[in-house]
Structures are given as structure tokens and as C-alpha cells.
Design a protein around this motif. Sequence first.
Motif, PDB file in Angstrom:
ATOM      1  N   MET A   1       0.840  -1.207   0.000  1.00 54.58           N
ATOM      2  CA  MET A   1       0.000   0.000   0.000  1.00 54.58           C
ATOM      3  C   MET A   1       0.872   1.253   0.000  1.00 54.58           C
ATOM      4  SD  MET A   1      -3.321   0.424   0.232  1.00 54.58           S
ATOM      5  CE  MET A   1      -4.334   1.893   0.199  1.00 54.58           C
ATOM      6  N   LYS A   2       0.488   2.226  -0.791  1.00 48.72           N
ATOM      7  CA  LYS A   2       1.182   3.519  -0.816  1.00 48.72           C
ATOM      8  C   LYS A   2       0.159   4.640  -0.681  1.00 48.72           C
ATOM      9  CE  LYS A   2       4.931   1.343  -1.946  1.00 48.72           C
ATOM     10  NZ  LYS A   2       5.637   0.793  -0.786  1.00 48.72           N
ATOM     11  N   ASP A  50       0.504  -1.180  -4.195  1.00 42.28           N
ATOM     12  CA  ASP A  50       1.852  -0.960  -4.735  1.00 42.28           C
ATOM     13  C   ASP A  50       1.877  -1.071  -6.258  1.00 42.28           C
ATOM     14  OD1 ASP A  50       2.120  -1.322  -1.976  1.00 42.28           O
ATOM     15  OD2 ASP A  50       4.082  -2.256  -2.153  1.00 42.28           O
ATOM     16  N   VAL A 101       3.099   3.057   3.269  1.00 38.40           N
ATOM     17  CA  VAL A 101       2.020   2.931   4.255  1.00 38.40           C
ATOM     18  C   VAL A 101       2.284   1.650   5.048  1.00 38.40           C
ATOM     19  CG1 VAL A 101      -0.462   2.541   4.560  1.00 38.40           C
ATOM     20  CG2 VAL A 101       0.353   4.143   2.817  1.00 38.40           C
TER      21      VAL A 101
HETATM   22 NI    NI Z   1       2.485  -1.590   0.667  1.00 40.23          NI
END
Ligand code: NI
Lengths: 107, 107, 107
Positions: A1-2, A50, A101
Motif C-alpha cells: 500500500m502507498k 503498490d 504505508v
Molecule cells: Ni504496501
Amino acid sequence: MKLIIAIVQKEDSNKLQRAFVKNNIRATKLSTTGGFLSQGNTTFMVGTADESVDKVLKVIKGESKAREEYMNPNMVTTGFDMGSQPVKITVGGATCFVLPVEEFKRF
Amino acid sequence: MKLIIAIVQKEDSNKLQRAFVKNNIRATKLSTTGGFLSQGNTTFMVGTADESVDKVLKVIKGESKAREEYMNPNMVTTGFDMGSQPVKITVGGATCFVLPVEEFKRF
Amino acid sequence: MKLIIAIVQKEDSNKLQRAFVKNNIRATKLSTTGGFLSQGNTTFMVGTADESVDKVLKVIKGESKAREEYMNPNMVTTGFDMGSQPVKITVGGATCFVLPVEEFKRF
Ligand code: NI
Ligand code: NI
Ligand code: NI
């Protein structure tokens, strides 16, 4: 996750928002001001997997990258076209930060 | 140290803010708009020690998690109760990002 | 690359913004409210090279660190100076988060 934080010119923010919706990208919009010349700008926050970071950046670039436009210089000062040569100005431009994240929760 | 960014529905933001105060959690509130349906929402930023992340997320969940409420459909369109069946709608909901913080300074 | 998020008192935000410009630091300003007492505050986002983080923090500290000022207590309640002793109050103060940036793009 970003978490992608993208700062774009206010004039590009509506079409970028439409492009996010069209591409099924959830974005949260913050009202911001600032930069060197204090022109209005808008900050979007986009949480993304991602593997979708490049896709989101491509959408942002497509709608808000810096580009040149021609403007009649007389139009600016007088409001009338006095027949002078149009000049090139740069509009748009986006600044994007991709943040890691550690944990992502939806309740 | 972590920075929690929480996006909640505007209707939950006042009671979440009171819950933060009650639990001694320092939160900064940003005015935001957006998401798919452009309903108003509010973004909170909370800086917190690593060991308190779960406690903060629990407070956010407690005040703003998605839940079902019953609404009379006629109330929406006509403003009058025409005796029809109430319908379930989903309200609330929170999206939370926990970001790593490399350095934290208070001056 | 780092993203510095700095929350300062509203009364310090204009001079901090001028200091950013003077020091050639690009900052984006978000309107925020909040903290324990809900006084107005302002959040700045500054993207910066790793080696410039300390310089940016120094500029923020210089313009917005917590300090004591003297205030006449009667001025507050009555608007008139009734000759009482001035009291010390704390003004200003900055909270800064330095976040890692995985990818930085300008378009
Ligand atoms: Ni990630
Ligand atoms: Ni930590
Ligand atoms: Ni870096």
C-alpha cells in the motif's frame, strides 16, 4: 500500500478529479495554497496498491503536467487584442510524493 | 512514531473530534472533499507513539465506522412521510493510513 | 527525499511562509483547525532532499517555536488597561513530522 500526495495547479484539479473517477481511483481533495508564487493549487491524496502506483501517476501526469500555452500579452494588461505577438507561457505542473504505508484500515 | 491519516464522513467528524479530546489524542483537522461521490469528508492527522496506534484506530472506528441506518425514502424526495417502508442506507465509514515517521520534532 | 509536515499556530504562518520564500524552500499550505483547544493552526508540507531536512526544520523553529509573551490580563476581558500586572502566556509552537518518500515525481 502507498499513499500518493499530488499537488497540482487549481486550473487542472477539476479535470484530474474527473479522470480519477473515470479510472476508478479514490482520491481525497485538500484545499491548499502556496508554492513560490502563492498561486492556488490543490492537493490530492490517493491510497493505492503498490502495483497501481504507476497507473495513478500516469493519470496525474496526463491531466496536469506542465505544458506551454500561447497567450496574447495585450489581453492580459488591457483586455483587448492589440495585434501583438502571442507569447508562450507555462501552465500546469504536478508534484507527487509516494509515501510508504505501514498499515491500512477501512472501518 | 507514526502519523495516522484518517478520512471520515463529515457527519462523524464532530463526535470523533470530541472522542479524540476525551482520550487525550492530539488531532489536526483538514477540510477535504472528495471520494467517488464527492460527499463532504474530513481528514484528521494524528501523530502517535508506535504503541498507541491501535488505541487511536479503535477510537476512530468507534465513532465513524460504516453502519446501516433506516431512512424513509419519501422523506428524501418529498419531505413528507407517505407511509412507505423505510430503507436501509449505509452511513459513516473511515479510511486510515498509518505512515512511518523518521523524525519528530516539537519546537 | 523527505516530506516534512509542519503544524504551526496561525499567527506564525505568514512569517514562516515569508521565511520559506526567502530561503528558497517550496512549501504548500493547508488550512487546518484543531489541537486540544481548537485554536486555528496551519499545516505546511515541504518536500526536501535528505540533506536539507535540518535546514528546513531550523527555518520552521526560527519562525514558530513556542515562546513566552507578556499580556495584560485586563486587556483580554475588558479591552481596557486597568493597571494590573501583565502575565506571561505561551504563544507559537510547531509540531513537525519527517516522512520518508519512496518516489518523487514532477511532471
Ligand atoms: Ni504496501
Ligand atoms: Ni516510530
Ligand atoms: Ni530520500
